[in-house]
Design a protein around this motif. Structure first.
Motif, PDB file in Angstrom:
ATOM      1  N   ASP A   1      -5.854  -3.521  -9.627  1.00  0.00           N
ATOM      2  CA  ASP A   1      -6.089  -2.569 -10.710  1.00  0.00           C
ATOM      3  C   ASP A   1      -6.427  -1.197 -10.128  1.00  0.00           C
ATOM      4  O   ASP A   1      -7.251  -1.071  -9.220  1.00  0.00           O
ATOM      5  CB  ASP A   1      -7.229  -3.082 -11.586  1.00  0.00           C
ATOM      6  N   SER A   2      -5.782  -0.175 -10.636  1.00  0.00           N
ATOM      7  CA  SER A   2      -5.993   1.179 -10.121  1.00  0.00           C
ATOM      8  C   SER A   2      -7.410   1.681 -10.391  1.00  0.00           C
ATOM      9  O   SER A   2      -7.870   2.619  -9.738  1.00  0.00           O
ATOM     10  CB  SER A   2      -4.970   2.146 -10.715  1.00  0.00           C
TER      11      SER A   2
ATOM     12  N   TRP B   1       0.808  -1.213   0.000  1.00  0.00           N
ATOM     13  CA  TRP B   1       0.000   0.000   0.000  1.00  0.00           C
ATOM     14  C   TRP B   1       0.843   1.265   0.000  1.00  0.00           C
ATOM     15  O   TRP B   1       0.586   2.196  -0.749  1.00  0.00           O
ATOM     16  CB  TRP B   1      -0.938  -0.004   1.201  1.00  0.00           C
TER      17      TRP B   1
ATOM     18  N   TYR C   1      -9.506   1.499  -7.255  1.00  0.00           N
ATOM     19  CA  TYR C   1      -9.275   2.613  -6.329  1.00  0.00           C
ATOM     20  C   TYR C   1      -9.942   3.886  -6.831  1.00  0.00           C
ATOM     21  O   TYR C   1     -10.508   4.652  -6.043  1.00  0.00           O
ATOM     22  CB  TYR C   1      -7.778   2.861  -6.137  1.00  0.00           C
ATOM     23  N   ASP C   2      -9.873   4.126  -8.132  1.00  0.00           N
ATOM     24  CA  ASP C   2     -10.479   5.331  -8.700  1.00  0.00           C
ATOM     25  C   ASP C   2     -11.994   5.330  -8.514  1.00  0.00           C
ATOM     26  O   ASP C   2     -12.584   6.358  -8.156  1.00  0.00           O
ATOM     27  CB  ASP C   2     -10.143   5.448 -10.191  1.00  0.00           C
TER      28      ASP C   2
END
Length: 132
Positions: free
Chosen positions: A102-103, A40, A106-107
């Motif tokens: 996968d980002s 993280w 988070y988005d």
């Protein structure tokens, strides 16, 4: 011999199982926490990852003198030595799992107003569990 010493043998097996369970759980939990922290936080990864790679390659027998010197009892030293076995693989697998999320997940969570604690507990850890 087994009939005469069965109570002592059963007690010894029970104490060994408790020691094994305590060490294994402590190692798995600490490895999971360290892996999540490394995956993280880039700052934690910067400082802890090289140390993890350095001490992770050492066998448990190399830790024997240090364990018996630093720990107050043979139980805690033994639990530490047992905890080393699952801690490093769990930490590395958790780190790679958290780092490979996968980002877009988070988005989407940030778009919906998620806090960092929510991102860790509800997005990163569940997405990393198949790697662990």
């Amino acid at each position: 011999v087994y009939a005469d010493d069965l109570p002592r043998l059963a007690a010894s097996v029970a104490h060994s199982f408790v020691l094994l369970a305590y060490g294994y759980v402590a190692g798995a939990v600490s490895g999971f926490v360290i892996g999540v922290a490394i995956g993280w936080s880039k700052a934690v990864g910067y400082w802890v990852h090289p140390v993890l790679r350095l001490i992770g390659a050492l066998p448990a027998t190399a830790w024997l003198p240090l364990a018996f010197f630093f720990f107050p009892s043979s139980f805690s030293a033994s639990a530490f030595l047992i905890a080393l076995a699952p801690a490093f693989p769990v930490a590395v697998l958790t780190w790679s799992g958290v780092a490979s999320v996968d980002s877009a997940y988070y988005d989407v969570a940030r778009t919906l107003g998620a806090r960092p604690s929510f991102l860790i507990l509800r997005v990163a850890i569940p997405a990393a569990l198949p790697s662990v």
